[in-house]
Design a protein around this motif. Structure first.
Motif, PDB file in Angstrom:
ATOM      1  N   LEU A  10       0.866  -0.823  -0.341  1.00 40.88           N
ATOM      2  CA  LEU A  10       0.291  -0.014   0.045  1.00 40.88           C
ATOM      3  C   LEU A  10       0.636   1.097   0.322  1.00 40.88           C
ATOM      4  O   LEU A  10       0.554   1.747  -0.975  1.00 40.88           O
ATOM      5  CB  LEU A  10      -0.574  -0.120   0.874  1.00 40.88           C
ATOM      6  N   PHE A  11       1.882   1.248   0.994  1.00 43.82           N
ATOM      7  CA  PHE A  11       2.141   2.435   0.445  1.00 43.82           C
ATOM      8  C   PHE A  11       2.997   2.671  -0.706  1.00 43.82           C
ATOM      9  O   PHE A  11       3.609   3.697  -0.875  1.00 43.82           O
ATOM     10  CB  PHE A  11       3.766   2.553   1.648  1.00 43.82           C
ATOM     11  N   ALA A  12       3.722   1.554  -1.330  1.00 43.18           N
ATOM     12  CA  ALA A  12       4.395   1.961  -2.442  1.00 43.18           C
ATOM     13  C   ALA A  12       3.755   2.537  -3.743  1.00 43.18           C
ATOM     14  O   ALA A  12       4.114   2.907  -4.437  1.00 43.18           O
ATOM     15  CB  ALA A  12       4.632   0.059  -2.780  1.00 43.18           C
ATOM     16  N   ARG A  13       2.286   1.648  -3.185  1.00 45.51           N
ATOM     17  CA  ARG A  13       1.463   2.128  -4.668  1.00 45.51           C
ATOM     18  C   ARG A  13       0.732   3.610  -4.171  1.00 45.51           C
ATOM     19  O   ARG A  13       0.972   4.342  -5.114  1.00 45.51           O
ATOM     20  CB  ARG A  13       0.595   1.336  -4.937  1.00 45.51           C
ATOM     21  N   PHE A  52       9.061   0.584  -2.096  1.00 46.91           N
ATOM     22  CA  PHE A  52       8.324   1.845  -0.814  1.00 46.91           C
ATOM     23  C   PHE A  52       9.564   2.425  -0.609  1.00 46.91           C
ATOM     24  O   PHE A  52       9.382   3.322  -0.195  1.00 46.91           O
ATOM     25  CB  PHE A  52       8.510   0.074   0.117  1.00 46.91           C
ATOM     26  N   ILE A  53      10.405   2.037  -0.562  1.00 45.51           N
ATOM     27  CA  ILE A  53      11.671   3.444  -0.163  1.00 45.51           C
ATOM     28  C   ILE A  53      11.670   4.333  -1.075  1.00 45.51           C
ATOM     29  O   ILE A  53      12.043   5.567  -0.593  1.00 45.51           O
ATOM     30  CB  ILE A  53      13.465   2.102  -0.270  1.00 45.51           C
ATOM     31  N   GLN A  54      10.927   4.312  -1.807  1.00 49.10           N
ATOM     32  CA  GLN A  54      11.643   4.829  -3.159  1.00 49.10           C
ATOM     33  C   GLN A  54      10.227   6.496  -2.024  1.00 49.10           C
ATOM     34  O   GLN A  54      10.504   7.390  -2.349  1.00 49.10           O
ATOM     35  CB  GLN A  54      11.255   5.321  -4.942  1.00 49.10           C
ATOM     36  N   GLN A  55       9.586   5.637  -2.472  1.00 47.70           N
ATOM     37  CA  GLN A  55       8.075   5.981  -1.731  1.00 47.70           C
ATOM     38  C   GLN A  55       8.104   7.458  -0.093  1.00 47.70           C
ATOM     39  O   GLN A  55       8.246   8.081   0.050  1.00 47.70           O
ATOM     40  CB  GLN A  55       6.680   5.446  -1.200  1.00 47.70           C
TER      41      GLN A  55
END
Length: 220
Positions: free
Chosen positions: A19-22, A111-114
């Motif tokens: 969810l965080f990644a999207r 996710f890390i990018q977000q």
């Protein structure tokens, strides 16, 4: 915590990472994470992790042990006069190989990018990135092998490289998921090593001081 509790934690972590990644960190509530994990307990994040920040800390660190172990294996084979390319391989390959080991679809790089876009999370990311003394040692050796350049030039190039490595991995992760690319993470890893070595070894044609503080560079 018993086996059931451990499984529930992992299910919540998987749901949160996707969810965080999207959708981004701030757009996802704890309740939505619980629903994605298939639990009717909307307080599950607080119950299992004590709160949202600890959930995110756990997400960041849950795979670092494997990367650290691989990094130590690669570093053990380095000579005292290791090349810039070899030193960068120790930093980059464990992260890329880890991404290649995940099931498809995976969400780790995105996710890390977000996380990097959320100022309040920078300290959490930085803490995870520098917690391994070997990573710090390798970074110092890379700086020495890169040759003489001003600190501001080194900071600027490191900033570009950190963004490049993560951005390429996040985009490639998405392309593998959609079937645009057949996964070849080893190839991605060596492409990034070559690119980073070229950037660091490039001549300095004009002194610049646009970036005066060390950037956040995360290779988890």
């Amino acid at each position: 915590m018993g086996q059931h509790g451990d499984k529930a934690r992992e299910t919540l972590l998987d749901a949160a990472e996707e969810l965080f990644a999207r959708y981004g960190i701030d757009a996802v509530s704890n309740r939505r994470i619980a629903e994605q994990a298939g639990t009717a307990n909307h307080s599950a994040v607080a119950y299992h992790f004590g709160g949202r920040e600890e959930l995110i800390r756990t997400l960041i660190s849950r795979h670092t042990e494997d990367s650290n172990r691989r990094r130590a294996e690669l570093a053990a084979g380095l000579s005292s006069d290791a090349t810039l390319h070899d030193l960068l391989a120790c930093l980059i390959l464990p992260w890329v190989e880890h991404l290649g080991s995940l099931p498809v679809p995976s969400w780790r790089a995105r996710f890390i990018q977000q996380i990097r876009t959320v100022p309040s999370m920078h300290e959490v990311l930085a803490g995870a990135a520098v917690s391994n003394p070997l990573t710090e040692e390798l970074t110092r050796r890379v700086e020495a092998a890169a040759g003489k350049m001003s600190p501001t030039t080194l900071y600027g190039r490191s900033w570009i490289l950190g963004s490049m490595v993560l951005g390429v991995c996040a985009e490639y992760e998405a392309q593998v998921q959609t079937g645009v690319e057949q996964a070849n993470w080893t190839g991605v890893g060596y492409f990034l090593i070559d690119s980073c070595a070229g950037m660091l070894a490039a001549p300095v044609t004009h002194p610049g001081d646009f970036l005066t503080q060390p950037p956040d560079v995360y290779l988890l």
